[in-house]
Design a protein around this motif. Sequence first.
Motif, PDB file in Angstrom:
ATOM      1  N   UNK A 132      27.493  25.286 -53.362  1.00  0.00           N
ATOM      2  CA  UNK A 132      27.211  23.867 -53.130  1.00  0.00           C
ATOM      3  C   UNK A 132      25.872  23.813 -52.411  1.00  0.00           C
ATOM      4  N   UNK A 133      24.946  23.030 -52.926  1.00  0.00           N
ATOM      5  CA  UNK A 133      23.582  23.022 -52.399  1.00  0.00           C
ATOM      6  C   UNK A 133      23.213  21.630 -51.915  1.00  0.00           C
ATOM      7  N   UNK A 134      22.672  21.572 -50.714  1.00  0.00           N
ATOM      8  CA  UNK A 134      22.070  20.370 -50.160  1.00  0.00           C
ATOM      9  C   UNK A 134      20.576  20.647 -50.039  1.00  0.00           C
ATOM     10  N   UNK A 135      19.766  19.604 -50.114  1.00  0.00           N
ATOM     11  CA  UNK A 135      18.323  19.755 -50.033  1.00  0.00           C
ATOM     12  C   UNK A 135      17.747  18.920 -48.900  1.00  0.00           C
ATOM     13  N   UNK A 136      16.683  19.443 -48.296  1.00  0.00           N
ATOM     14  CA  UNK A 136      15.921  18.698 -47.290  1.00  0.00           C
ATOM     15  C   UNK A 136      14.452  19.035 -47.502  1.00  0.00           C
ATOM     16  N   UNK A 137      13.583  18.015 -47.395  1.00  0.00           N
ATOM     17  CA  UNK A 137      12.168  18.268 -47.644  1.00  0.00           C
ATOM     18  C   UNK A 137      11.317  18.285 -46.368  1.00  0.00           C
ATOM     19  N   UNK A 138      11.977  18.344 -45.220  1.00  0.00           N
ATOM     20  CA  UNK A 138      11.247  18.443 -43.949  1.00  0.00           C
ATOM     21  C   UNK A 138      12.146  19.055 -42.893  1.00  0.00           C
ATOM     22  N   UNK A 139      11.516  19.530 -41.833  1.00  0.00           N
ATOM     23  CA  UNK A 139      12.279  20.087 -40.725  1.00  0.00           C
ATOM     24  C   UNK A 139      13.164  19.054 -40.062  1.00  0.00           C
ATOM     25  N   UNK A 140      12.638  17.846 -39.887  1.00  0.00           N
ATOM     26  CA  UNK A 140      13.419  16.779 -39.245  1.00  0.00           C
ATOM     27  C   UNK A 140      14.637  16.412 -40.087  1.00  0.00           C
TER      28      UNK A 140
END
Length: 126
Positions: free
Chosen positions: A32-40
């Motif tokens: 199961x994959x979640x994505x984030x495009x920044x550290x915050x």
Amino acid sequence: MIHHQEYSVLVVDDVADNLLLLQLVLEMEGYRVELADSGAEALSKIKESPPDLVLLDVMMPEMNGLEVTQCLRKSRELSLLPIVLITADRDIDVDQALAVGANDVINKPVDMDDLLARVGNWCPAT
């Protein structure tokens, strides 16, 4: 395909193509994959619902992967969360990554077999 559905991986990178590639590879293996495009965004998602593993790009604007790692290690609840740093910066070595609290380092360009082996170390097949 080995089934890893019970394991969640948060992939953090400021480059959309990198996020999508890693998502595709990991989901094909059953993660199961979640994505984030920044550290915050990563910190927010992790605090809301901690994953089993974080794949974290080092070179990002505003808050880099080393800073995110340090923030997570300061949190009692998240201090043991496995973090694998991904970097194109050849000056970042395993010793430096371990010093800030990362568990491992993968160099770009990412070898997908190596990536899956390392992810499997933290999220083993059942």
